[in-house]
Design a protein around this motif. Structure first.
Motif, mmCIF file in Angstrom:
data_model
loop_
_atom_site.group_PDB
_atom_site.id
_atom_site.type_symbol
_atom_site.label_atom_id
_atom_site.label_comp_id
_atom_site.label_asym_id
_atom_site.label_seq_id
_atom_site.Cartn_x
_atom_site.Cartn_y
_atom_site.Cartn_z
ATOM 1 N N GLU A 15 0.825 -1.205 0.000
ATOM 2 C CA GLU A 15 0.000 0.000 0.000
ATOM 3 C C GLU A 15 0.861 1.257 0.000
ATOM 4 N N ALA A 16 1.932 1.236 0.779
ATOM 5 C CA ALA A 16 2.831 2.396 0.817
ATOM 6 C C ALA A 16 3.423 2.646 -0.561
ATOM 7 N N GLN A 17 3.871 1.596 -1.232
ATOM 8 C CA GLN A 17 4.458 1.746 -2.564
ATOM 9 C C GLN A 17 3.432 2.239 -3.574
ATOM 10 N N LEU A 18 2.188 1.765 -3.462
ATOM 11 C CA LEU A 18 1.126 2.221 -4.349
ATOM 12 C C LEU A 18 0.873 3.717 -4.152
ATOM 13 N N ALA A 19 0.768 4.141 -2.886
ATOM 14 C CA ALA A 19 0.531 5.558 -2.595
ATOM 15 C C ALA A 19 1.646 6.432 -3.164
ATOM 16 N N ILE A 20 2.873 5.983 -3.019
ATOM 17 C CA ILE A 20 4.016 6.755 -3.513
ATOM 18 C C ILE A 20 4.006 6.815 -5.036
ATOM 19 N N ARG A 21 3.713 5.691 -5.692
ATOM 20 C CA ARG A 21 3.654 5.672 -7.163
ATOM 21 C C ARG A 21 2.588 6.640 -7.683
ATOM 22 N N LYS A 22 1.521 6.785 -6.939
ATOM 23 C CA LYS A 22 0.421 7.645 -7.373
ATOM 24 C C LYS A 22 0.661 9.116 -7.023
ATOM 25 N N GLY A 23 1.782 9.406 -6.336
ATOM 26 C CA GLY A 23 2.137 10.800 -6.116
ATOM 27 C C GLY A 23 2.025 11.308 -4.695
ATOM 28 N N GLY A 189 -1.613 21.184 2.919
ATOM 29 C CA GLY A 189 -1.739 19.817 2.438
ATOM 30 C C GLY A 189 -3.086 19.230 2.800
ATOM 31 N N VAL A 190 -3.403 18.094 2.187
ATOM 32 C CA VAL A 190 -4.628 17.357 2.512
ATOM 33 C C VAL A 190 -4.246 15.950 2.940
ATOM 34 N N ASP A 191 -5.124 15.356 3.726
ATOM 35 C CA ASP A 191 -4.876 14.040 4.311
ATOM 36 C C ASP A 191 -6.121 13.193 4.079
ATOM 37 N N VAL A 192 -5.951 11.979 3.569
ATOM 38 C CA VAL A 192 -7.106 11.142 3.232
ATOM 39 C C VAL A 192 -6.860 9.706 3.655
ATOM 40 N N CYS A 193 -7.946 9.064 4.110
ATOM 41 C CA CYS A 193 -7.879 7.646 4.466
ATOM 42 C C CYS A 193 -8.996 6.908 3.736
ATOM 43 N N SER A 194 -10.222 6.941 4.286
ATOM 44 C CA SER A 194 -11.323 6.154 3.725
ATOM 45 C C SER A 194 -11.735 6.619 2.333
ATOM 46 N N GLY A 195 -11.495 7.889 1.990
ATOM 47 C CA GLY A 195 -11.938 8.429 0.716
ATOM 48 C C GLY A 195 -11.248 7.839 -0.501
ATOM 49 N N VAL A 196 -10.153 7.098 -0.297
ATOM 50 C CA VAL A 196 -9.458 6.473 -1.426
ATOM 51 C C VAL A 196 -9.372 4.952 -1.235
ATOM 52 N N ARG A 197 -10.353 4.427 -0.499
ATOM 53 C CA ARG A 197 -10.370 2.985 -0.231
ATOM 54 C C ARG A 197 -11.680 2.364 -0.682
ATOM 55 N N THR A 198 -11.604 1.078 -1.032
ATOM 56 C CA THR A 198 -12.777 0.271 -1.348
ATOM 57 C C THR A 198 -12.680 -1.019 -0.544
ATOM 58 N N ASN A 199 -13.706 -1.277 0.264
ATOM 59 C CA ASN A 199 -13.698 -2.453 1.148
ATOM 60 C C ASN A 199 -12.442 -2.500 2.012
ATOM 61 N N HIS A 201 -9.471 -1.431 1.377
ATOM 62 C CA HIS A 201 -8.188 -1.516 0.666
ATOM 63 C C HIS A 201 -7.967 -0.273 -0.183
ATOM 64 N N LEU A 202 -6.716 0.156 -0.266
ATOM 65 C CA LEU A 202 -6.361 1.304 -1.089
ATOM 66 C C LEU A 202 -6.741 1.012 -2.540
ATOM 67 N N ASP A 203 -7.487 1.931 -3.141
ATOM 68 C CA ASP A 203 -8.055 1.729 -4.471
ATOM 69 C C ASP A 203 -7.289 2.587 -5.486
ATOM 70 N N PRO A 204 -6.570 1.968 -6.436
ATOM 71 C CA PRO A 204 -5.777 2.747 -7.388
ATOM 72 C C PRO A 204 -6.602 3.754 -8.182
ATOM 73 N N LYS A 205 -7.812 3.390 -8.573
ATOM 74 C CA LYS A 205 -8.639 4.308 -9.356
ATOM 75 C C LYS A 205 -9.068 5.507 -8.517
ATOM 76 N N LYS A 206 -9.430 5.271 -7.271
ATOM 77 C CA LYS A 206 -9.806 6.383 -6.395
ATOM 78 C C LYS A 206 -8.595 7.270 -6.101
ATOM 79 N N LEU A 207 -7.426 6.638 -5.956
ATOM 80 C CA LEU A 207 -6.206 7.423 -5.753
ATOM 81 C C LEU A 207 -5.930 8.316 -6.951
ATOM 82 N N ASP A 208 -6.053 7.752 -8.144
ATOM 83 C CA ASP A 208 -5.845 8.553 -9.357
ATOM 84 C C ASP A 208 -6.816 9.722 -9.408
ATOM 85 N N ALA A 209 -8.090 9.460 -9.091
ATOM 86 C CA ALA A 209 -9.105 10.509 -9.137
ATOM 87 C C ALA A 209 -8.829 11.579 -8.088
ATOM 88 N N PHE A 210 -8.390 11.157 -6.914
ATOM 89 C CA PHE A 210 -8.090 12.101 -5.840
ATOM 90 C C PHE A 210 -6.926 12.995 -6.232
#
Length: 221
Positions: A15-23, A189-199, A201-210
């Motif tokens: 999850e950490a690596q995914l978050a970093i890849r997404k910016g 800055g902004v901080d997000v938890c549930s807003g980029v998750r599905t069930n 789990h960190l959701d790549p599509k929601k991360l991209d949209a965010f």
């Protein structure tokens, strides 16, 4: 000005690596809490923190209220920045000045009313940044973050305008509302938890949209 993005409630190295890849500019690792999503063991926090490359920020969310216990939590986990999710007493806050000489401190302010503005003067000389959230620390089961609720952004805007230290905005942010939040509050800055998750789990599509919504808002700041 570029709005920094912190992705919180990270539960694994993947999850950490995914978050970093997404910016993501920073990730948040949640210690034991009385309620809310995301707590993981101190051992897991230490494993993830060891894999976070510079210059990505890494925050430990701790509910500890005593300076010595906060220092011990940081020592167990090896995280370079501490996010204090309770409103500490001024005595403990000042004691942290002596025991955390190199650790960067972020003080969470739970935006329950206008009295939150009075906390700027109390904490600002002792912290590196603030984070505004929607918790209720005085509830029967304290809420210290991860509520998925927004709060009064006009009050948050007033906080940002009054504070001299950087301010992160948290609380119920999603890809749909983060642009409006940035426009209205103008946080560092902004901080997000549930807003980029599905069930959970960190959701790549929601991360991209965010991230896309944040960058679009930045172009209009």
């Amino acid at each position: 000005m570029r709005t920094r993005v912190k992705i919180c409630c990270i539960s694994s190295i993947d999850e950490a690596q995914l978050a970093i890849r997404k910016g993501a500019d920073a990730v948040g690792l949640v210690g034991a809490m009385p309620s809310g999503p995301g707590p993981i063991s101190d051992q897991k926090i230490r494993e993830i923190a060891a894999q976070i490359p510079p210059p990505i920020g890494c925050f430990l969310l701790t509910q500890e209220e005593k300076s010595d216990e906060i220092a011990e939590h940081l020592l167990r986990t090896g995280v370079p920045t501490v996010q204090l999710v309770r409103h500490l007493s001024i005595v403990e806050t000042m004691h942290l000045d002596r025991v955390l000489l190199t650790t960067r401190r972020v003080q969470v302010i739970h935006m329950e009313g206008p009295e939150a503005l009075d906390l700027i003067e109390k904490y600002e000389p002792h912290v590196h940044a603030f984070l505004l959230d929607s918790g209720k620390p005085g509830a029967d089961i304290p809420e210290l973050g991860g509520t998925g609720r927004t709060h009064d952004w006009e009050l948050s805007r007033a906080f940002v305008e009054k504070a001299k230290k950087p301010v992160f905005l948290a609380g119920g942010l999603t890809p749909e509302n983060v642009g409006d939040a940035i426009a209205r509050v103008k946080p560092f800055g902004v901080d997000v938890c549930s807003g980029v998750r599905t069930n959970g789990h960190l959701d790549p599509k929601k991360l991209d949209a965010f991230m896309s919504a944040v960058r679009t808002a930045d172009r209009h700041r």
